[in-house]
Scaffold this active site. Structure first.
Site, PDB file in Angstrom:
ATOM      1  N   ARG A   1       0.837  -1.208   0.000  1.00 18.80           N
ATOM      2  CA  ARG A   1       0.000   0.000   0.000  1.00 18.80           C
ATOM      3  C   ARG A   1       0.870   1.255   0.000  1.00 18.80           C
ATOM      4  O   ARG A   1       0.537   2.258  -0.630  1.00 18.80           O
ATOM      5  CB  ARG A   1      -0.939  -0.012   1.206  1.00 18.80           C
TER       6      ARG A   1
ATOM      7  N   CYS B   1      -0.348   5.865   9.451  1.00 17.79           N
ATOM      8  CA  CYS B   1      -0.795   4.550   8.963  1.00 17.79           C
ATOM      9  C   CYS B   1      -1.972   4.784   8.030  1.00 17.79           C
ATOM     10  O   CYS B   1      -1.969   5.741   7.258  1.00 17.79           O
ATOM     11  CB  CYS B   1      -1.151   3.621  10.129  1.00 17.79           C
TER      12      CYS B   1
END
Length: 309
Positions: free
Chosen positions: A192, A268
């Protein structure tokens, strides 16, 4: 009187000793949280099995509203204080936080308490699975009502939280050449971060904040199994956590972090597992440390953001 500073991490046996202690008031909080696409329900699992006397901390409810509709954003001081009162927590309470993953969302809850100056707070290493694996008591009857408390609204520690504007301004500087800039450590999975894997949130671009560094939160954790085969996580020993930081940023940059010469911000997907990196770095004694609350979701939702892949 100076505030009590509790250990950041407690083993199940240590936490049980606090639970049995007659000398201090302790509240256990189940801060379990699951991704929106998960079939699991944290509150229902809490009602079915928990550490005796625990209360449930809903991180999505004890939060400030977001203009982008983001969940579990850092609450303001009045929201935090009201939540403490509703949970039976006073400023002197030792708060022991756990989750049902082992280590996942509990560090984010600890970050919240510590950011508001409630240093008498700890995370149960291994969470409920480790507790059960040690054959320590659990309960499944209706939760007990917390005792009434008073909690004055505390001040949020300066530099605990980073805003979008601060992150954008910081991203304009290359930390390898500008030693005053902050190093952003991204806890998401590497795919990601690089943009090769999709985000779990539909329509959200993958990639990363310019000049940020990938440090997947799982690199701070080890997998364990209970006697009945359930997997759960615990923090690695501090030497292994230190090694993970060195491998991610390089020895010279790591040394600057450890010496307090390089400020660090953890990020995150939505500010949850950034708490795992935050706690791991706390265990290493890193002092200049903040958290980007909106994290990648808030950053990538804005059309003006610069996204690297």
């Amino acid at each position: 009187m100076s505030p009590i500073v509790a250990p950041l991490l407690l083993s199940p046996r240590q936490a049980n000793d606090y639970l049995k202690s007659k000398e201090a008031y302790v509240t256990f909080l189940d801060a379990s949280w699951f991704m929106p696409n998960s079939p699991r329900n944290a509150k229902q699992e809490f009602l079915g099995k928990r550490i005796p006397g625990s209360q449930f901390l809903d991180l999505d409810e004890v939060a400030s509203p977001s203009e982008l509709g983001l969940k579990h954003m850092m609450p303001d001081n009045h929201t935090f204080a009201r939540a403490c009162e509703n949970l039976g927590i006073s400023p002197a309470t030792h708060v022991v936080i756990y989750d049902t993953h082992g280590v996942f969302s509990a560090p984010r809850a600890l970050f919240m308490f510590r950011a508001f100056g409630h240093t008498n707070s700890s995370v149960l290493n291994g969470g409920l699975p480790a507790w059960v694996n040690e054959q320590l008591p659990v309960e499944s009857s209706m939760p007990s009502e917390p005792r009434p408390t008073t909690y004055s609204a505390p001040d949020l520690k300066e530099q605990a939280i980073r805003s979008y504007d601060q992150i954008v301004a910081n991203s304009q500087h290359d930390p390898s050449t500008n030693l005053q800039s902050e190093l952003v450590l991204d806890a998401r999975p590497k795919g990601r971060f690089t943009g090769t894997d999709p985000e779990p949130r539909p329509g959200l671009s993958s990639g990363h904040i310019p000049h940020s560094v990938s440090l997947t939160f799982n690199l701070f954790l080890q997998k364990n199994k209970t006697t009945d085969g359930q997997e759960y996580t615990t923090f690695l020993p501090v030497d292994d956590i230190r090694r993970a930081v060195v491998n991610a940023v390089g020895p010279e940059e790591a040394e600057r972090i450890f010496l307090g010469e390089r400020p660090v911000v953890t990020s995150c997907g939505s500010g949850m597992t950034a708490g795992v990196l935050w706690l791991g770095l706390q265990l290493l004694g890193v002092k200049q440390l903040g958290l980007y609350d909106e994290s990648w979701t808030g950053y990538a939702m804005r059309p003006s953001s610069q996204i690297q892949k």
